[in-house]
Design a protein around this motif. Structure first.
Motif, short mmCIF file in Angstrom:
data_model
loop_
_atom_site.label_atom_id
_atom_site.label_comp_id
_atom_site.label_asym_id
_atom_site.label_seq_id
_atom_site.Cartn_x
_atom_site.Cartn_y
_atom_site.Cartn_z
N GLU A 45 0.86 -1.19 0.00
CA GLU A 45 0.00 0.00 0.00
C GLU A 45 0.89 1.23 0.00
O GLU A 45 1.60 1.51 0.95
CB GLU A 45 -0.90 0.00 1.23
CG GLU A 45 -1.88 1.16 1.26
CD GLU A 45 -2.76 1.13 2.50
OE1 GLU A 45 -2.50 1.94 3.42
OE2 GLU A 45 -3.68 0.29 2.54
N ARG A 46 0.84 1.97 -1.11
CA ARG A 46 1.69 3.14 -1.24
C ARG A 46 0.86 4.35 -1.69
O ARG A 46 -0.24 4.19 -2.22
CB ARG A 46 2.80 2.90 -2.27
CG ARG A 46 3.74 1.75 -1.93
CD ARG A 46 4.85 1.65 -2.94
NE ARG A 46 5.59 2.89 -3.05
CZ ARG A 46 6.69 3.18 -2.33
NH1 ARG A 46 7.15 2.30 -1.48
NH2 ARG A 46 7.30 4.34 -2.48
N TYR A 230 5.32 -1.79 10.11
CA TYR A 230 4.26 -2.04 9.13
C TYR A 230 3.49 -3.28 9.53
O TYR A 230 3.86 -3.98 10.48
CB TYR A 230 4.85 -2.20 7.73
CG TYR A 230 5.78 -3.39 7.57
CD1 TYR A 230 5.29 -4.68 7.39
CD2 TYR A 230 7.17 -3.21 7.61
CE1 TYR A 230 6.14 -5.76 7.26
CE2 TYR A 230 8.02 -4.29 7.48
CZ TYR A 230 7.51 -5.56 7.30
OH TYR A 230 8.34 -6.63 7.18
N CYS A 237 -1.22 -7.75 1.84
CA CYS A 237 -0.89 -6.36 1.52
C CYS A 237 -0.06 -5.77 2.66
O CYS A 237 -0.52 -5.75 3.81
CB CYS A 237 -2.15 -5.53 1.28
SG CYS A 237 -1.81 -3.79 0.91
N ARG A 239 1.13 -2.79 4.70
CA ARG A 239 0.60 -1.45 4.95
C ARG A 239 1.32 -0.83 6.15
O ARG A 239 1.84 -1.54 7.00
CB ARG A 239 -0.89 -1.52 5.26
CG ARG A 239 -1.73 -2.18 4.19
CD ARG A 239 -3.21 -2.06 4.51
NE ARG A 239 -3.54 -2.72 5.77
CZ ARG A 239 -4.76 -2.67 6.32
NH1 ARG A 239 -5.73 -1.99 5.74
NH2 ARG A 239 -5.00 -3.31 7.44
#
Length: 242
Positions: A45-46, A230, A237, A239
């Motif tokens: 997730e960016r 994170y 995912c 994140r």
């Protein structure tokens, strides 16, 4: 009228059941933070358009044309290589490393704990002996993961993929491979291609051009993955920690 009286022990029991149900629900939704190595990372997730193109190298795989295409478009990628391939193709390992491409380990045996960890250690050593520098990322060849390779003993980051180019399939074509990648590409996604694919080297320039035209920034995993702290959710995912 009768009143229902619940004792202290019953309240504790009911509370425990409710906590178990809540925990199971949160796990299913993937909202509980995971230890970094608890499951393989499939995407990141960016807040930008960066994504990663990765390759697997084993057997008689050749990387020369692939490296040339990456250099032409000034793209850095990640190559997951087996220990046997690194030992047999030391020149290619060094060429990739000298060109600034990232090297990770590709593990083929995941069934036995000791064998899996030994295979990972052997791969890292072979990359170093070939003149390369193994990063902390690693992947299994078949996409199956044992608890050993997801535990802290593996000392690295397990990486899967969210986009499969399908270039290793018998019925693959240049058009099909390009469509597979460009249709499914997205920010933070990890693309898997095979160095030994019949059409991989030929289709790679079209893929890179397509990704760049769509506004994506192809990068090696070391530039895609998030630094600690994170979490990795139930869908793989990565994140930022909440």
């Amino acid at each position: 009228m009768k009143c229902l009286v619940i004792g202290k022990k019953q309240l504790i029991s009911i509370g425990s059941v409710l906590l178990i149900i809540l925990f199971a629900a949160l796990c299913a939704l993937g909202v509980l933070a995971q230890r970094p190595g608890a499951r393989p990372i499939r995407r990141v997730e960016r807040g930008d358009t960066r994504l990663s193109v990765t390759f697997t190298a084993r057997g008689q795989a050749e990387t020369g044309e692939i490296l040339s295409a990456l250099q032409k478009y000034n793209v850095k990628a990640t190559f997951f290589v087996t220990a046997d391939w690194a030992a047999a193709h030391a020149g290619q390992v060094k060429a990739l490393s000298d060109a600034g491409q990232e090297l990770g380990c590709l593990i083929e045996n995941t069934g036995n704990t000791e064998e899996a960890l030994l295979a990972l250690d052997t791969c890292r050593r072979q990359i170093a002996e070939a003149g390369g520098a193994a990063s902390g990322v690693y992947r299994t060849a078949d996409g199956e993961w044992s608890s050993a390779l997801l535990g802290e003993e593996a000392a690295g980051l397990p990486i899967s993929w969210s986009v499969d180019g399908g270039d290793g399939e018998l019925d693959s074509t240049v058009q099909k491979i390009a469509d597979n990648v460009l249709t499914a590409a997205g920010p933070g996604k990890i693309i898997r291609l095979n160095c030994s694919g019949k059409y991989t080297a030929g289709v790679l320039p079209y893929i890179l051009e397509g990704l760049i035209a769509k506004g994506y920034e192809p990068a090696a995993l070391q530039s895609l993955l998030l630094p600690p702290p994170y979490m990795v959710d139930g869908e793989g995912c990565q994140r930022p920690a909440e």
